[in-house]
Motif scaffolding. Structure first.
Motif, PDB file in Angstrom:
ATOM      1  N   VAL A 184     -15.090 -12.440 -24.166  1.00  0.00           N
ATOM      2  CA  VAL A 184     -14.890 -12.766 -22.753  1.00  0.00           C
ATOM      3  C   VAL A 184     -16.171 -13.281 -22.078  1.00  0.00           C
ATOM      4  N   ASP A 185     -17.316 -12.704 -22.348  1.00  0.00           N
ATOM      5  CA  ASP A 185     -18.544 -13.210 -21.728  1.00  0.00           C
ATOM      6  C   ASP A 185     -18.869 -14.621 -22.207  1.00  0.00           C
ATOM      7  N   ASP A 186     -18.651 -14.881 -23.488  1.00  0.00           N
ATOM      8  CA  ASP A 186     -18.864 -16.224 -24.039  1.00  0.00           C
ATOM      9  C   ASP A 186     -17.929 -17.236 -23.388  1.00  0.00           C
ATOM     10  N   TRP A 187     -16.656 -16.887 -23.288  1.00  0.00           N
ATOM     11  CA  TRP A 187     -15.685 -17.811 -22.721  1.00  0.00           C
ATOM     12  C   TRP A 187     -16.008 -18.142 -21.271  1.00  0.00           C
ATOM     13  N   TRP A 188     -16.585 -17.179 -20.531  1.00  0.00           N
ATOM     14  CA  TRP A 188     -16.927 -17.412 -19.123  1.00  0.00           C
ATOM     15  C   TRP A 188     -18.317 -18.003 -18.966  1.00  0.00           C
ATOM     16  N   GLY A 189     -19.155 -17.848 -19.979  1.00  0.00           N
ATOM     17  CA  GLY A 189     -20.518 -18.338 -19.873  1.00  0.00           C
ATOM     18  C   GLY A 189     -21.399 -17.473 -18.999  1.00  0.00           C
ATOM     19  N   ARG A 190     -20.954 -16.262 -18.725  1.00  0.00           N
ATOM     20  CA  ARG A 190     -21.717 -15.288 -17.918  1.00  0.00           C
ATOM     21  C   ARG A 190     -21.113 -13.915 -18.149  1.00  0.00           C
ATOM     22  N   PRO A 191     -21.836 -12.857 -17.802  1.00  0.00           N
ATOM     23  CA  PRO A 191     -21.295 -11.506 -18.019  1.00  0.00           C
ATOM     24  C   PRO A 191     -20.139 -11.189 -17.067  1.00  0.00           C
ATOM     25  N   VAL A 192     -18.956 -10.989 -17.614  1.00  0.00           N
ATOM     26  CA  VAL A 192     -17.777 -10.627 -16.824  1.00  0.00           C
ATOM     27  C   VAL A 192     -17.026  -9.439 -17.421  1.00  0.00           C
ATOM     28  N   ARG A 193     -17.450  -8.970 -18.591  1.00  0.00           N
ATOM     29  CA  ARG A 193     -16.715  -7.903 -19.281  1.00  0.00           C
ATOM     30  C   ARG A 193     -16.541  -6.657 -18.424  1.00  0.00           C
ATOM     31  N   ALA A 194     -17.497  -6.365 -17.550  1.00  0.00           N
ATOM     32  CA  ALA A 194     -17.388  -5.174 -16.700  1.00  0.00           C
ATOM     33  C   ALA A 194     -16.154  -5.231 -15.792  1.00  0.00           C
ATOM     34  N   SER A 195     -15.638  -6.428 -15.534  1.00  0.00           N
ATOM     35  CA  SER A 195     -14.437  -6.577 -14.704  1.00  0.00           C
ATOM     36  C   SER A 195     -13.153  -6.306 -15.472  1.00  0.00           C
ATOM     37  N   LEU A 196     -13.291  -6.067 -16.774  1.00  0.00           N
ATOM     38  CA  LEU A 196     -12.114  -5.831 -17.602  1.00  0.00           C
ATOM     39  C   LEU A 196     -12.342  -4.610 -18.495  1.00  0.00           C
ATOM     40  N   PRO A 197     -12.321  -3.415 -17.904  1.00  0.00           N
ATOM     41  CA  PRO A 197     -12.495  -2.211 -18.725  1.00  0.00           C
ATOM     42  C   PRO A 197     -11.280  -1.956 -19.622  1.00  0.00           C
ATOM     43  N   ARG A 198     -11.504  -1.205 -20.667  1.00  0.00           N
ATOM     44  CA  ARG A 198     -10.486  -0.886 -21.667  1.00  0.00           C
ATOM     45  C   ARG A 198      -9.205  -0.320 -21.035  1.00  0.00           C
ATOM     46  N   LEU A 199      -9.337   0.386 -19.923  1.00  0.00           N
ATOM     47  CA  LEU A 199      -8.166   1.025 -19.314  1.00  0.00           C
ATOM     48  C   LEU A 199      -7.035   0.042 -19.043  1.00  0.00           C
ATOM     49  N   PHE A 200      -7.349  -1.230 -18.798  1.00  0.00           N
ATOM     50  CA  PHE A 200      -6.281  -2.194 -18.537  1.00  0.00           C
ATOM     51  C   PHE A 200      -5.394  -2.405 -19.763  1.00  0.00           C
ATOM     52  N   LEU A 201      -5.987  -2.408 -20.958  1.00  0.00           N
ATOM     53  CA  LEU A 201      -5.172  -2.560 -22.170  1.00  0.00           C
ATOM     54  C   LEU A 201      -4.539  -1.235 -22.549  1.00  0.00           C
ATOM     55  N   ASP A 202      -5.187  -0.125 -22.243  1.00  0.00           N
ATOM     56  CA  ASP A 202      -4.589   1.179 -22.531  1.00  0.00           C
ATOM     57  C   ASP A 202      -3.338   1.414 -21.691  1.00  0.00           C
ATOM     58  N   HIS A 203      -3.395   1.017 -20.412  1.00  0.00           N
ATOM     59  CA  HIS A 203      -2.314   1.364 -19.490  1.00  0.00           C
ATOM     60  C   HIS A 203      -1.358   0.223 -19.146  1.00  0.00           C
ATOM     61  N   PHE A 204      -1.763  -1.025 -19.358  1.00  0.00           N
ATOM     62  CA  PHE A 204      -0.930  -2.165 -18.956  1.00  0.00           C
ATOM     63  C   PHE A 204      -0.687  -3.153 -20.097  1.00  0.00           C
ATOM     64  N   HIS A 205      -0.801  -2.693 -21.328  1.00  0.00           N
ATOM     65  CA  HIS A 205      -0.605  -3.614 -22.456  1.00  0.00           C
ATOM     66  C   HIS A 205       0.838  -4.133 -22.544  1.00  0.00           C
ATOM     67  N   ALA A 206       1.803  -3.347 -22.151  1.00  0.00           N
ATOM     68  CA  ALA A 206       3.206  -3.760 -22.281  1.00  0.00           C
ATOM     69  C   ALA A 206       3.552  -4.938 -21.371  1.00  0.00           C
ATOM     70  N   THR A 207       2.779  -5.141 -20.312  1.00  0.00           N
ATOM     71  CA  THR A 207       3.034  -6.265 -19.408  1.00  0.00           C
ATOM     72  C   THR A 207       1.916  -7.295 -19.454  1.00  0.00           C
ATOM     73  N   SER A 208       1.054  -7.189 -20.445  1.00  0.00           N
ATOM     74  CA  SER A 208      -0.015  -8.155 -20.656  1.00  0.00           C
ATOM     75  C   SER A 208       0.310  -8.965 -21.903  1.00  0.00           C
ATOM     76  N   LEU A 209      -0.315 -10.128 -22.023  1.00  0.00           N
ATOM     77  CA  LEU A 209       0.045 -11.072 -23.077  1.00  0.00           C
ATOM     78  C   LEU A 209      -1.164 -11.506 -23.888  1.00  0.00           C
ATOM     79  N   ILE A 210      -0.917 -11.750 -25.166  1.00  0.00           N
ATOM     80  CA  ILE A 210      -1.927 -12.257 -26.086  1.00  0.00           C
ATOM     81  C   ILE A 210      -1.401 -13.548 -26.699  1.00  0.00           C
ATOM     82  N   ALA A 211      -2.244 -14.572 -26.734  1.00  0.00           N
ATOM     83  CA  ALA A 211      -1.923 -15.818 -27.428  1.00  0.00           C
ATOM     84  C   ALA A 211      -2.827 -15.899 -28.651  1.00  0.00           C
ATOM     85  N   GLU A 212      -2.202 -16.123 -29.798  1.00  0.00           N
ATOM     86  CA  GLU A 212      -2.949 -16.235 -31.048  1.00  0.00           C
ATOM     87  C   GLU A 212      -2.871 -17.664 -31.571  1.00  0.00           C
TER      88      GLU A 212
END
Length: 147
Positions: free
Chosen positions: A17-45
């Motif tokens: 995520v930091d690479d894709w943004w070109g700056r530090p942004v990971r702090a805006s996306l803590p693990r809790l979002f995937l722990d608690h909202f994974h069923a309504t979140s999406l992954i593209a492979e």
């Protein structure tokens, strides 16, 4: 390939995520979002490799029953302008409708002009900057889209 997120996807997202943004942004996306909202979140492979091509972290609001919120979206730099972000958003809109939501909201920084333009193209109403949105000294742009 698009699929529902899993908690284990967090490590792959955090790694890029930091690479894709070109700056530090990971702090805006803590693990809790995937722990608690994974069923309504999406992954593209990426086809064939299974490597991460993009993601959308979103959820139906637990406090506002008619609304859903998109918290964070990322698309691999090589996949930008391919329609992947639009596909992620449209898939989330369908998911939000399935959960009885009538509105989707999101926010961004005023400096993120690419995000503002994208949200306009996706049919969002753009408002702001809203002073103090995240406390003193912060101003954010808000997005609202009826479903």
């Amino acid at each position: 390939m698009l699929r529902s997120a899993r908690p284990a996807d967090y490590d792959a997202i955090a790694a890029v995520v930091d690479d894709w943004w070109g700056r530090p942004v990971r702090a805006s996306l803590p693990r809790l979002f995937l722990d608690h909202f994974h069923a309504t979140s999406l992954i593209a492979e990426r086809p064939g490799s299974g490597d991460l091509a993009g993601f959308l972290i979103g959820f139906p609001s637990p406090s506002l029953p008619g609304e859903a919120y998109i918290h964070f979206v990322g698309v691999h730099p090589e996949a930008r302008r391919s329609g992947l972000a639009r596909t992620l958003y449209e898939s989330f809109f369908a998911l939000a409708r399935d959960h009885g939501r009538r509105v989707v909201r999101a926010i961004t920084a005023p400096a993120n002009t690419a995000s503002i333009a994208f949200h306009r193209r996706m049919g969002f109403t753009v408002s702001g900057p809203v002073p103090g949105y995240n406390g003193p000294g912060t101003s954010l742009i808000t997005f609202t889209r009826p479903l």
